[in-house]
Design a protein around this motif. Sequence first.
Motif, PDB file in Angstrom:
ATOM      1  N   UNK A 109       0.887  -1.126  -0.009  1.00  0.00           N
ATOM      2  CA  UNK A 109      -0.034   0.095   0.085  1.00  0.00           C
ATOM      3  C   UNK A 109       0.788   1.269   0.175  1.00  0.00           C
ATOM      4  N   UNK A 110       0.413   2.205  -0.686  1.00  0.00           N
ATOM      5  CA  UNK A 110       1.247   3.295  -0.758  1.00  0.00           C
ATOM      6  C   UNK A 110       1.292   4.060   0.566  1.00  0.00           C
ATOM      7  N   UNK A 111       2.349   4.682   1.167  1.00  0.00           N
ATOM      8  CA  UNK A 111       2.539   5.127   2.360  1.00  0.00           C
ATOM      9  C   UNK A 111       2.622   4.339   3.666  1.00  0.00           C
ATOM     10  N   UNK A 112       2.812   2.870   3.156  1.00  0.00           N
ATOM     11  CA  UNK A 112       2.753   1.981   4.148  1.00  0.00           C
ATOM     12  C   UNK A 112       4.240   1.955   4.917  1.00  0.00           C
ATOM     13  N   UNK A 113       4.304   1.961   6.442  1.00  0.00           N
ATOM     14  CA  UNK A 113       5.446   1.938   7.074  1.00  0.00           C
ATOM     15  C   UNK A 113       5.425   0.616   7.510  1.00  0.00           C
ATOM     16  N   UNK A 114       6.597  -0.245   7.516  1.00  0.00           N
ATOM     17  CA  UNK A 114       6.748  -1.514   8.194  1.00  0.00           C
ATOM     18  C   UNK A 114       7.472  -1.145   9.491  1.00  0.00           C
ATOM     19  N   UNK A 115       7.983  -2.363   9.951  1.00  0.00           N
ATOM     20  CA  UNK A 115       8.715  -2.569  11.163  1.00  0.00           C
ATOM     21  C   UNK A 115      10.146  -1.713  11.204  1.00  0.00           C
ATOM     22  N   UNK A 116      10.759  -1.748  10.019  1.00  0.00           N
ATOM     23  CA  UNK A 116      11.935  -1.654  10.189  1.00  0.00           C
ATOM     24  C   UNK A 116      12.562  -0.241  10.729  1.00  0.00           C
ATOM     25  N   UNK A 117      11.784   0.979  10.565  1.00  0.00           N
ATOM     26  CA  UNK A 117      11.775   2.292  11.238  1.00  0.00           C
ATOM     27  C   UNK A 117      11.093   2.430  12.755  1.00  0.00           C
ATOM     28  N   UNK A 118      10.542   1.220  13.026  1.00  0.00           N
ATOM     29  CA  UNK A 118       9.901   1.436  14.315  1.00  0.00           C
ATOM     30  C   UNK A 118      10.778   0.855  15.210  1.00  0.00           C
ATOM     31  N   UNK A 119      11.175   1.854  16.400  1.00  0.00           N
ATOM     32  CA  UNK A 119      12.072   1.191  17.302  1.00  0.00           C
ATOM     33  C   UNK A 119      11.268   0.315  18.314  1.00  0.00           C
ATOM     34  N   UNK A 120      11.802  -0.809  18.515  1.00  0.00           N
ATOM     35  CA  UNK A 120      11.265  -1.907  19.321  1.00  0.00           C
ATOM     36  C   UNK A 120      10.583  -3.003  18.513  1.00  0.00           C
ATOM     37  N   UNK A 121      10.319  -2.580  17.361  1.00  0.00           N
ATOM     38  CA  UNK A 121       9.675  -3.632  16.431  1.00  0.00           C
ATOM     39  C   UNK A 121      10.670  -4.274  15.578  1.00  0.00           C
ATOM     40  N   UNK A 122      11.369  -3.453  14.498  1.00  0.00           N
ATOM     41  CA  UNK A 122      12.294  -4.111  13.540  1.00  0.00           C
ATOM     42  C   UNK A 122      13.872  -3.735  14.088  1.00  0.00           C
ATOM     43  N   UNK A 123      14.010  -2.791  14.935  1.00  0.00           N
ATOM     44  CA  UNK A 123      15.165  -2.175  15.188  1.00  0.00           C
ATOM     45  C   UNK A 123      15.115  -1.833  16.767  1.00  0.00           C
ATOM     46  N   UNK A 124      16.270  -2.137  17.530  1.00  0.00           N
ATOM     47  CA  UNK A 124      16.535  -1.773  19.043  1.00  0.00           C
ATOM     48  C   UNK A 124      17.875  -1.858  19.381  1.00  0.00           C
ATOM     49  N   UNK A 125      18.260  -0.996  20.240  1.00  0.00           N
ATOM     50  CA  UNK A 125      19.445  -1.197  20.872  1.00  0.00           C
ATOM     51  C   UNK A 125      19.449  -0.523  22.147  1.00  0.00           C
ATOM     52  N   UNK A 126      20.126  -1.228  23.282  1.00  0.00           N
ATOM     53  CA  UNK A 126      20.010  -1.087  24.730  1.00  0.00           C
ATOM     54  C   UNK A 126      21.526  -1.568  25.328  1.00  0.00           C
ATOM     55  N   UNK A 127      22.129  -0.862  25.954  1.00  0.00           N
ATOM     56  CA  UNK A 127      23.391  -1.179  26.272  1.00  0.00           C
ATOM     57  C   UNK A 127      23.377  -2.139  27.541  1.00  0.00           C
ATOM     58  N   UNK A 128      22.210  -2.272  28.178  1.00  0.00           N
ATOM     59  CA  UNK A 128      21.851  -3.095  29.317  1.00  0.00           C
ATOM     60  C   UNK A 128      21.574  -4.315  28.789  1.00  0.00           C
TER      61      UNK A 128
END
Length: 283
Positions: A172-191
């Motif tokens: 769909x035009x305008x669809x935003x997937x998981x990649x740019x969503x922090x906690x879904x497709x991408x995440x980093x926590x030093x702990x």
Amino acid sequence: MAGPAADAHLLSLGAAEATPDWFVHAGAAFPDLVLLADLPRPGGGPPFAGAWAGVLGGRLNHALILGEEPEAVIAIGINPDLGFEAAETLRLRSRRLNDYLIVETGGFRIAYRAAAGGLEARLATPAGEVVEGLLRPRPDLLRRGGTVGAVARDRCGDLAAASSTGGFGSKLSGRVGDTPLIGAGTYADNRTVAISTTGHGEYFIRHTVAAQIAGRLRFGDETLAEALRHVIVDELSEVGGDGGVIAVDASGRVEIAFNTDGMVRGWTTDRLPPQTMTGGHAP
């Protein structure tokens, strides 16, 4: 940021702009063939199913990608002498005639017939020019760059994750997937962990995959391997979500998990030369 506002912001920072077709091409063997981003699924039954490419008459790069008949995608290279001033890719209807598969437009007509080692292709232009040659199977034409992700732990113990994707065809035009969503497709926590994912984004969003894995390490006292197995192999597989994860934890342990037939992946450290794999099981 997403959509036109994100594009405008990147252009204001001096980023280079490219059309969607720039990201989809036929590879070094046929440099002037530019393929559509939403190619059809191979189908149509033998002997024509799949992707084929070759050089007609030693003069013209050509590819045929046949979906469920009568859908076909035809890619033609550049040859001004034959009337092809620029490369073009067309989605057309095919038809059967005896042993032949025929595709035609106002500009040319191509007949294909099964032959030893591939398909015989014969292209006729309105001017009466005819070029023919053998097309060989080229399944690599159907391969598309998917998500590219990276995770890292530096010498100070800082964790980082990055992901980039073009999504998928016919979305769909305008669809935003998981990649740019922090906690879904991408995440980093030093702990805990740095994570990048790939797969059916809607499932990764619904199950907050990256954050859930980090939470299992921080609050569930699971190892990274256990957390990845529970989320990717057990939970996502159960609901039909295909995909995989690359991860490095706070101690520098690298783990990779996926519930598909394979995933292109690689890893290295300051003491280990780069390792790469495609199929099989994660290390």
